[in-house]
Design a protein around this motif. Structure first.
Motif, PDB file in Angstrom:
ATOM      1  N   ARG A 108       2.752  -9.681  -8.996  1.00 32.38           N
ATOM      2  CA  ARG A 108       3.691  -8.137  -8.701  1.00 32.38           C
ATOM      3  C   ARG A 108       5.386  -8.815  -9.121  1.00 32.38           C
ATOM      4  O   ARG A 108       5.357  -9.548  -9.168  1.00 32.38           O
ATOM      5  CB  ARG A 108       3.443  -8.384  -6.619  1.00 32.38           C
ATOM      6  CG  ARG A 108       3.114  -8.374  -6.212  1.00 32.38           C
ATOM      7  CD  ARG A 108       2.548  -6.775  -5.540  1.00 32.38           C
ATOM      8  NE  ARG A 108       1.166  -7.403  -4.235  1.00 32.38           N
ATOM      9  CZ  ARG A 108       0.428  -6.659  -4.706  1.00 32.38           C
ATOM     10  NH1 ARG A 108      -0.140  -6.134  -5.870  1.00 32.38           N
ATOM     11  NH2 ARG A 108      -0.532  -7.060  -3.462  1.00 32.38           N
ATOM     12  N   LYS A 151      11.327  -5.824  -2.620  1.00 32.76           N
ATOM     13  CA  LYS A 151      10.423  -5.114  -2.474  1.00 32.76           C
ATOM     14  C   LYS A 151       9.622  -4.946  -3.487  1.00 32.76           C
ATOM     15  O   LYS A 151      10.324  -4.865  -4.639  1.00 32.76           O
ATOM     16  CB  LYS A 151      10.604  -4.200  -1.689  1.00 32.76           C
ATOM     17  CG  LYS A 151      11.384  -4.414  -0.263  1.00 32.76           C
ATOM     18  CD  LYS A 151      11.521  -2.777   0.224  1.00 32.76           C
ATOM     19  CE  LYS A 151      12.343  -3.001   1.878  1.00 32.76           C
ATOM     20  NZ  LYS A 151      12.728  -1.709   2.250  1.00 32.76           N
ATOM     21  N   THR A 180       3.677  -7.716  -0.199  1.00 32.40           N
ATOM     22  CA  THR A 180       4.486  -6.831  -0.279  1.00 32.40           C
ATOM     23  C   THR A 180       6.460  -6.507  -0.131  1.00 32.40           C
ATOM     24  O   THR A 180       7.444  -5.796  -0.630  1.00 32.40           O
ATOM     25  CB  THR A 180       4.078  -5.723   0.260  1.00 32.40           C
ATOM     26  OG1 THR A 180       4.407  -6.183   1.877  1.00 32.40           O
ATOM     27  CG2 THR A 180       2.668  -5.029   0.376  1.00 32.40           C
TER      28      THR A 180
END
Length: 129
Positions: free
Chosen positions: A58, A128, A113
């Motif tokens: 991510r 985030k 997340t």
């Protein structure tokens, strides 16, 4: 029109004859194959441990508006952190699953997340995905 089939037949015959002349040597088959010179070394080598699978990769936007690229691994005790998308990664590890990931100057807590990231020279900040 009669010359075309004869020409094709002659060309096919020439190709077959030229291929038939290749490799006139007999094939040698060995039942057990040649002896492996490294067989003893391989037998004495320790077992290989595969690296953990990647479970999440991510991009995070942090409180100071910087980006952090984090890869989480399936073992639950390791993660890679990069400041640039193609930059070098720093491996962070956790003593046990669920504890913060740490390395020299780094500390990472959270899930895929939202994370809290502490990096060398920067204060701890929320990021985030």
């Amino acid at each position: 029109m009669q010359k075309t089939p004869l020409t094709l037949a002659a060309a096919s015959l020439a190709a077959i004859l030229s291929l038939a002349a290749c490799n006139n040597e007999a094939d040698t088959l060995v039942a057990n194959g040649p002896a492996d010179p490294d067989a003893q070394t391989v037998a004495e080598a320790p077992p290989v441990t595969l690296p953990p699978a990647l479970t999440a990769s991510r991009t995070y936007r942090c409180k100071d508006n910087s980006l952090a690229y984090i890869d989480f691994f399936a073992d639950g005790t390791s993660a890679d952190v990069r400041a640039e998308k193609t930059g070098p990664a720093t491996r962070l590890t956790a003593p046990t699953k669920g504890e913060p990931f740490v390395a020299e100057g780094y500390k990472l807590t959270g899930d895929s997340t939202t994370v809290t990231l502490e990096q060398p020279g920067k204060p701890s900040q929320s990021c985030k995905a």
